[in-house]
Scaffold this active site. Sequence first.
Site, short mmCIF file in Angstrom:
data_model
loop_
_atom_site.label_atom_id
_atom_site.label_comp_id
_atom_site.label_asym_id
_atom_site.label_seq_id
_atom_site.Cartn_x
_atom_site.Cartn_y
_atom_site.Cartn_z
N GLY A 51 0.83 -1.20 0.00
CA GLY A 51 0.00 0.00 0.00
C GLY A 51 0.86 1.25 0.00
N ALA A 55 -1.32 5.79 4.71
CA ALA A 55 -0.82 4.89 5.74
C ALA A 55 0.38 4.09 5.26
CB ALA A 55 -1.94 3.95 6.19
N GLY A 56 0.44 3.76 3.99
CA GLY A 56 1.54 2.94 3.47
C GLY A 56 2.75 3.76 3.09
N HIS A 277 -21.87 8.15 3.86
CA HIS A 277 -21.65 9.60 3.84
C HIS A 277 -22.90 10.30 3.32
CE1 HIS A 277 -19.85 13.47 3.23
NE2 HIS A 277 -18.73 13.05 3.74
N SER A 295 -17.81 17.18 -0.74
CA SER A 295 -17.20 17.29 0.58
C SER A 295 -18.20 17.74 1.64
CB SER A 295 -16.05 18.28 0.56
OG SER A 295 -15.65 18.55 1.88
N ARG A 341 -22.13 12.25 10.47
CA ARG A 341 -22.52 11.65 9.20
C ARG A 341 -23.62 10.61 9.32
NH1 ARG A 341 -16.41 11.01 6.80
NH2 ARG A 341 -16.17 13.24 6.50
N GLU A 436 -6.84 2.67 6.95
CA GLU A 436 -8.22 2.23 6.90
C GLU A 436 -8.32 0.69 6.97
OE1 GLU A 436 -10.57 4.19 3.88
OE2 GLU A 436 -12.27 2.87 4.21
N ARG A 446 -16.79 7.11 12.18
CA ARG A 446 -15.62 7.97 12.11
C ARG A 446 -16.04 9.42 11.92
NH1 ARG A 446 -12.89 10.36 8.06
NH2 ARG A 446 -13.78 9.21 6.34
N LEU A 452 -7.56 10.74 7.54
CA LEU A 452 -6.24 11.19 7.10
C LEU A 452 -5.32 11.28 8.30
CD1 LEU A 452 -7.30 14.02 4.60
CD2 LEU A 452 -6.92 11.59 4.16
C1 LIG Z 1 -13.91 10.62 -1.74
C2 LIG Z 1 -13.31 10.50 -0.37
C3 LIG Z 1 -13.03 11.62 0.39
C4 LIG Z 1 -12.47 11.52 1.64
N1 LIG Z 1 -12.21 12.65 2.36
C5 LIG Z 1 -11.63 12.55 3.57
C6 LIG Z 1 -11.31 13.74 4.31
O1 LIG Z 1 -11.56 14.86 3.89
N2 LIG Z 1 -10.71 13.59 5.51
C7 LIG Z 1 -10.40 12.36 6.01
O2 LIG Z 1 -9.82 12.29 7.09
N3 LIG Z 1 -10.67 11.24 5.32
C8 LIG Z 1 -11.28 11.30 4.11
N4 LIG Z 1 -11.57 10.14 3.42
C9 LIG Z 1 -11.12 8.85 3.94
C10 LIG Z 1 -9.63 8.67 3.66
O3 LIG Z 1 -9.30 9.25 2.43
C11 LIG Z 1 -9.21 7.21 3.61
O4 LIG Z 1 -9.74 6.52 4.67
C12 LIG Z 1 -7.69 7.10 3.69
O5 LIG Z 1 -7.08 7.94 2.75
C13 LIG Z 1 -7.24 5.68 3.49
O6 LIG Z 1 -5.83 5.65 3.42
P1 LIG Z 1 -5.03 4.29 3.40
O7 LIG Z 1 -3.61 4.66 3.26
O8 LIG Z 1 -5.43 3.47 4.55
O9 LIG Z 1 -5.55 3.52 2.09
P2 LIG Z 1 -5.54 3.91 0.54
O10 LIG Z 1 -5.20 5.33 0.31
O11 LIG Z 1 -6.81 3.38 0.00
O12 LIG Z 1 -4.35 3.09 -0.06
C14 LIG Z 1 -4.40 1.73 -0.27
C15 LIG Z 1 -3.13 1.30 -0.93
O13 LIG Z 1 -3.06 -0.11 -0.92
C16 LIG Z 1 -2.76 -0.60 -2.18
N5 LIG Z 1 -3.35 -1.92 -2.28
C17 LIG Z 1 -4.59 -2.31 -1.90
N6 LIG Z 1 -4.75 -3.62 -2.09
C18 LIG Z 1 -3.59 -4.07 -2.59
C19 LIG Z 1 -3.13 -5.35 -2.97
N7 LIG Z 1 -3.88 -6.44 -2.85
N8 LIG Z 1 -1.87 -5.45 -3.47
C20 LIG Z 1 -1.07 -4.35 -3.58
N9 LIG Z 1 -1.45 -3.14 -3.20
C21 LIG Z 1 -2.69 -3.01 -2.72
C22 LIG Z 1 -3.27 0.42 -3.15
O14 LIG Z 1 -2.55 0.32 -4.35
C23 LIG Z 1 -2.98 1.71 -2.40
O15 LIG Z 1 -1.65 2.09 -2.64
C24 LIG Z 1 -12.16 10.24 2.16
C25 LIG Z 1 -12.43 9.11 1.41
C26 LIG Z 1 -13.05 9.23 0.18
C27 LIG Z 1 -13.43 7.99 -0.55
#
Ligand SMILES: Cc1cc2nc3c(=O)[nH]c(=O)nc-3n(C[C@H](O)[C@H](O)[C@H](O)COP(=O)(O)OP(=O)(O)OC[C@H]3O[C@@H](n4cnc5c(N)ncnc54)[C@H](O)[C@@H]3O)c2cc1C
Lengths: 646, 248
Positions: A51, A55-56, A277, A295, A341, A436, A446, A452
């Site tokens: 990822g 987070a990654g 949402h 948003s 929400r 997440e 949440r 974020l």
């Molecule tokens: C439209 C939208 C708006 C949002 N706005 C907000 C906001 O304003 N404020 C807030 O706090 N939160 C917001 N959120 C929530 C927040 O964006 C996410 O919860 C957060 O960014 C998730 O981050 P993450 O690093 O955990 O996962 P992600 O950013 O989803 O990253 C997942 C990573 O894992 C990789 N991956 C997944 N499965 C595999 C696999 N099997 N093999 C290899 N790689 C894999 C992907 O390639 C990617 O790099 C929003 C979400 C959405 C959908």
Amino acid sequence: MSTAEYYTGGEPIADTKAPAGPINERWQTRRFTGRLVNPANRRKLRVIVVGTGLAGASAAATLGELGYRVANYCFQDSPRRAHSIAAQGGINAAKNYRNDGDSVHRLFYDTVKGGDFRSRESNVHRLAEISTEIIDQCVAQGVPFAREYGGLLDNRSFGGAQVSRTFYARGQTGQQLLLGAYQALERQVAAGTVELHTRHEMLELIVTGGRARGIVVRDLVTGEVATEIADAVVLATGGYGNVFFLSTNAKGCNVTASWRAHRQGAYFANPCYTQIHPTCIPQSGDHQSKLTLMSESLRNDGRVWVPAERGDDREPGDIPESERDYYLERRYPAFGNLVPRDIASRAAKAVCDEGRGVGPGGLGVYLDFADAIDRLGKDAVEAKYGNLFQMYERITGENPYERPMRIYPAVHYTMGGLWVDYDLQSNIPGLFVTGEANFSDHGANRLGASALMQGLSDGYFVLPNTISDYLADGPFEAVDEDHESVAAALGAVNERIEFFLNNDGDRTVDSFHRELGRIMWEYCGMERTDEGLRKAIGLIRDLKAEFYKRVKVTGKAAELNQQLEKAGRVADFFELGELMCIDALHRTESCGGHFRAESQTEDGEAKRDDEHFSYVAAWEFAGSEPVLHKEHLEFEYVKPTQRSYK
Amino acid sequence: MKLRLRIWRQSDAESKGKMVSYVIDGVSEDASFLEMLDVLNEELIADGEDPVAFDHDCREGICGACSLVIDGQPHGPQAATTTCQLHMRQYSDGDTIDIEPWRAGAFPVVKDLVVDRSAFDRIIQAGGYISAPTGTAPDAHAVPVPKADADAAFSAAACIGCGACVAACPNGSGMLFMAAKVAHLGLMPQGQPERHTRVLGMVAAHDEAGFGGCTNTGECSAACPKEIGLDVIGRLNKDFRKAAARAA
Ligand SMILES: Cc1cc2nc3c(=O)[nH]c(=O)nc-3n(C[C@H](O)[C@H](O)[C@H](O)COP(=O)(O)OP(=O)(O)OC[C@H]3O[C@@H](n4cnc5c(N)ncnc54)[C@H](O)[C@@H]3O)c2cc1C
Ligand code: FES
């Protein structure tokens, strides 16, 4: 009615890493008691991070800076495209730059309460403490946050918070934060500490001698299936909202990495906690492939309403004030349009169920900016929300400066995920989960701008500290290709691929995914009932059987094959969907985003049952009858109360 | 509406590709361009044909994954709009639409409409960052940033790395992409210490990746879905001249 036919009860589980003592000292205590790895030894330790979202990327970059050897994976063509890029509204931090009464303790309190008392106090307090460091870190990286004329950072209040603690970069906060992390990551790639593998998908976890030791990945361009062995594995693979097919998530978001780990023994916690949402653009037709979030910040200035009478199909501008129902302001005078929400979403569903919804199919409510434009002027509204208004117009063909937006709730975020302890380690030693993908600090709901914060807290600050306690025992014994566990994992992946390509089917993967999504939305969406969930489990099982009989995947294994990628993901969504329904069925209380129709107060609000459900439900994989392990939740600092936003 | 699509089909990087015609009927004007392609793919699979491969993810115009040249224009006819945000109401019944991949020396085709844009990541690796290891940061308010600078930095940082600028440029130059990052970081006080090494490193990586030189045609900015202005290129050139003079 007993739900025992769907699962068996297991031993309780405890978070053995959470330190005791005053809550504001626990994180410090854990950092002190956790063992360190000598800088010279870090080079000998290999860590896989799957990822590249917030987070990654933050974890991979920081581990690289510390001197570990990191292998980092994502399925997109560049780490910068991870779904985090899409976050719009902002990121919370208890800086109290506004002098409006904010503090670490208040952010902690709001988050525990917002999560409807289903999260761990220790974790949430740590998150609130670290929140301030995150902003410092991002500013140092050059993240162009919004600023005031004096040059200091601007803040806004967001999603139900009564203080202004949300930092933002216009409507693209996630993008800017992710680019900061991505750039730090690429810097480590150049430094040689991180090896990056884009367009690779993890398809299996390798567990050897009781430890997570590697992954099986498929190169999405050549189709080659290979293994990667390391001393520890970090999953930062995001949420599973796409089990609903339609959600605000990016199309590629999936549960496969987490689900494969779950099948290898990692517990899946609170799978039924999903966030719906309230402000998304309603569906326009059967071709719909995703839903677009508008948003939440829009609710700061927009007013939500529907016609007071059902079946009123006049143009919105023709409906006089007196015949409108600003139902959030009416039902929740203290918070009005800014209620959390889950509450805003359910309220929208309720008025649509009454037949007062607007737009196609009556599945929409108005979000009206007329008052804001009168009060602030069109220019000010445009400066704040211009890009969102533009996006809305592109998608709907309607101009929100002149006509209220139509919005409807959509699946957005999943609070559930792999169970982790205070160190973010799953019950499989050596498997860590961040962002997440873990069951997280948000309890049953949440708060806006907190994902974020959590992703970056986990990746920059928590994991790089806690993982050293585990790695201090490494490097672990070498594992080679022909080790039984590796061969088995590899074999399982190849077998699945062969199955899909050779299946003599006649239905597309997407058609199954859509149908699964409809079942989930209908029965495991905004409102859940005992009867509906039982029905859903049956429907999912039948559809899954049909999927394996009839799914058709074109193309070959040794090529870029997007249908094959999807087939594997949807197969895992079927199993997850079933577990979500079982979890939702067993939790007969309402809490946060999980609303059980049988458990509501007289005026239709969610009714928790602390006596029976003050626990994390951690599920162990055991075929069709999962095993439930309960982690009891203690509240020493924030006394559970029924949430009220009236 | 009923449309004729002419789509570039190429089974892998080594094969020769060609345009193939398809007819699609019943397209809703509310569908997005990519949803129209989804529908086509469902039909192709049903007929036992290989569906069209294309990159996409967020479908909200922010991840930068989608990348189609539509009737000769990267991201199609609508200004400031990515392919995923383009909707079929821009088209009429009976239209013929040509759909091709980004074409540029530095972006080889992987399959059909999918190209390899990893050269962009290599440019960032060569200096597109501020060195601020985790944990070393001062308080966020320690260094005020004039609002005008912060806003200008944001506008440059809005780049989504899609590569439309490269696809639009007759020389296949990655100048706008690179200059947007140089401008973003160079406008922030935090970006000053590495300002010169950054621009030298990035330009070298750009040239090495096989991007062409910039001859100021301006096509890049016109095609940019985030409307990154040509002014960032002026900034880069100035920074580059200063840095090169210093290094000499
Ligand atoms: C439209 C939208 C708006 C949002 N706005 C907000 C906001 O304003 N404020 C807030 O706090 N939160 C917001 N959120 C929530 C927040 O964006 C996410 O919860 C957060 O960014 C998730 O981050 P993450 O690093 O955990 O996962 P992600 O950013 O989803 O990253 C997942 C990573 O894992 C990789 N991956 C997944 N499965 C595999 C696999 N099997 N093999 C290899 N790689 C894999 C992907 O390639 C990617 O790099 C929003 C979400 C959405 C959908
Ligand atoms: S799919 Fe993300 S920008 Fe188009």
